[in-house]
Design an enzyme around this catalytic site. Structure first.
Site, PDB file in Angstrom:
ATOM      1  N   HIS A  13       0.845 -10.551  -4.659  1.00 32.55           N
ATOM      2  CA  HIS A  13       0.191 -10.374  -6.233  1.00 32.55           C
ATOM      3  C   HIS A  13      -0.412 -11.520  -6.483  1.00 32.55           C
ATOM      4  O   HIS A  13      -1.111 -11.353  -7.812  1.00 32.55           O
ATOM      5  CB  HIS A  13       1.778 -10.687  -7.005  1.00 32.55           C
ATOM      6  CG  HIS A  13       2.702  -9.557  -6.916  1.00 32.55           C
ATOM      7  ND1 HIS A  13       2.418  -8.298  -6.823  1.00 32.55           N
ATOM      8  CD2 HIS A  13       4.037  -9.511  -6.612  1.00 32.55           C
ATOM      9  CE1 HIS A  13       3.497  -7.440  -6.763  1.00 32.55           C
ATOM     10  NE2 HIS A  13       4.487  -8.427  -6.470  1.00 32.55           N
TER      11      HIS A  13
ATOM     12  N   ASP B 162      11.489  -5.009   0.396  1.00 31.94           N
ATOM     13  CA  ASP B 162      12.417  -4.657  -0.797  1.00 31.94           C
ATOM     14  C   ASP B 162      12.525  -3.402  -1.127  1.00 31.94           C
ATOM     15  O   ASP B 162      13.323  -2.650  -1.871  1.00 31.94           O
ATOM     16  CB  ASP B 162      11.893  -5.483  -1.818  1.00 31.94           C
ATOM     17  CG  ASP B 162      10.328  -5.798  -1.974  1.00 31.94           C
ATOM     18  OD1 ASP B 162       9.730  -4.992  -1.052  1.00 31.94           O
ATOM     19  OD2 ASP B 162       9.928  -6.519  -2.866  1.00 31.94           O
TER      20      ASP B 162
ATOM     21  N   HIS C 145       6.663  -3.284  -4.279  1.00 35.47           N
ATOM     22  CA  HIS C 145       5.806  -3.545  -5.202  1.00 35.47           C
ATOM     23  C   HIS C 145       4.327  -3.314  -5.015  1.00 35.47           C
ATOM     24  O   HIS C 145       3.949  -3.874  -3.860  1.00 35.47           O
ATOM     25  CB  HIS C 145       5.972  -5.090  -6.037  1.00 35.47           C
ATOM     26  CG  HIS C 145       7.413  -5.382  -6.293  1.00 35.47           C
ATOM     27  ND1 HIS C 145       8.344  -6.020  -5.307  1.00 35.47           N
ATOM     28  CD2 HIS C 145       8.098  -5.366  -7.451  1.00 35.47           C
ATOM     29  CE1 HIS C 145       9.522  -6.281  -5.983  1.00 35.47           C
ATOM     30  NE2 HIS C 145       9.171  -5.855  -7.181  1.00 35.47           N
TER      31      HIS C 145
HETATM   32 ZN   LIG Z   1       8.025  -7.025  -3.412  1.00 39.41          ZN
END
Ligand SMILES: [Zn+2]
Length: 341
Positions: A125, A249, A164
């Site tokens: 990120h 995740d 994500h």
């Molecule tokens: Zn993640």
């Protein structure tokens, strides 16, 4: 002679974002226990090193690096709402990037064929001048730039299977046709980016491929996506290197994600990418730990990937009966990607 490497070290425990933070040192502790038992005939343990300023500057601005460095002077600093540093975070971030570069250099020197950097904090990120989502420096992006600058790589595939979307990595190569960024992720979800239509701009158009998935996808859906979309497009790109942003995740036990993947699924995805590397990139593939917040799931899933690095197992791709719930989505993605691949 070992053909695979693992980068892991107690130094990676030193970044402490707080007792209640999901990205906690215990994640690495669980993996230290696991890797202590690896057989040394198959796996070589590589030490970390701190990435140099110049290496981090491949992907981050000087001002931003100085900002992160300045957090070493205080016990606690919030770079963003959920990216918290301690005094050792800057140093640990440099070791995460440097550890991954050590692995890439060893593979480039043909000392090893593949490897897994089990490091933290995660990176995908992190933007050029902004920390985000538990990430300080974008380790996988620094790795890809390093391969281009130091090893003359012309085509690098980054596969990001973290739950994500890796907005930082996408951003780093959005105008760059030498890096194909492919992401499977829960959508809509944090950080909000990763729609099918986000495909790169200018010379980079077509070199970002997003596979946004609805919550609840499990092994069959992921393997269908890999079999129908990810692997065929990656094969056409003909990567010289494969880097994997391996977040665990999407596991069914994970407290942050809402996917249903098991360790077996991660093993199968790893096997498909390793097979692609054997076929097209001289076996060169490096895995990098991103997210994954349930300790049991993390340990079992990393073990499954290490197992595939060591010895190939037969992969059961879903037959016509598996993962059909996402067939319309796959058709939509293939239709969109037709103009590029
Ligand atoms: Zn993640």
């Amino acid at each position: 002679m070992p053909r695979s490497a693992v980068v892991i070290d107690r130094e990676y425990l030193k970044h402490q974002p707080g007792d209640l933070h999901p990205e906690r040192p215990e994640r690495l502790k669980a993996l230290l226990d696991l890797t202590a038992e690896l057989d040394s005939g198959s796996f070589k343990l590589l030490p970390p090193r701190a990435a140099t300023r110049e290496e981090v500057e491949l992907c981050h601005s000087k001002d931003y690096i100085e900002l992160v460095e300045s957090t070493s002077q205080v016990n606690r600093y919030a770079l963003d709402g959920d990216t918290i540093t301690s005094r050792d975070s800057f140093g640990t971030g440099l070791l995460a990037a440097g550890g991954f570069l050590n692995l890439l250099d060893a593979i480039a020197a043909a000392e090893l064929r593949n490897g897994f950097a089990l490091v933290r904090p995660p990176g995908h990120h992190a933007l050029k001048d902004r920390a985000m989502g538990f990430c300080l420096f974008n380790t996988v992006a620094i790795g890809a730039q390093h391969l281009r600058r130091q090893h003359g790589a012309k085509r690098v595939l980054i596969m990001d299977w973290d739950v994500h979307h890796g907005n930082g990595t996408q951003d780093a190569f959005y105008r760059d046709p030498s890096v194909l960024y492919v992401s499977t992720h829960q959508y809509p979800y944090y950080p909000g980016t990763g729609a099918i239509e986000e495909a790169g701009v200018r010379e980079g158009e077509g070199y970002t491929m997003n596979v946004p998935l609805p919550a609840g996808c499990g092994d069959e859906e992921y393997l269908r996506v890999f079999g129908d979309v990810v692997i065929p497009v990656a094969e056409k790109f003909e990567p010289e290197w494969i880097l994997v942003s391996a977040g665990f995740d999407p596991h069914r036990r994970d407290p942050l994600g809402s996917m249903d993947v098991t360790e077996k699924g991660f093993g199968a995805m790893a096997a498909l990418l390793i097979a692609l590397a054997e076929k097209q990139s001289g076996g060169r593939i490096a895995f990098l730990l991103e997210g994954g917040y349930d300790l049991t799931a993390l340990k079992n899933s990393v073990f499954a990937v290490l197992h595939e690095m060591k010895e190939k197992s037969a992969i059961d791709l879903p037959g016509k009966s598996g993962g059909e719930a996402i067939e319309p989505l796959i058709r939509k993605i293939l239709k969109f990607q037709e103009r590029y691949w």
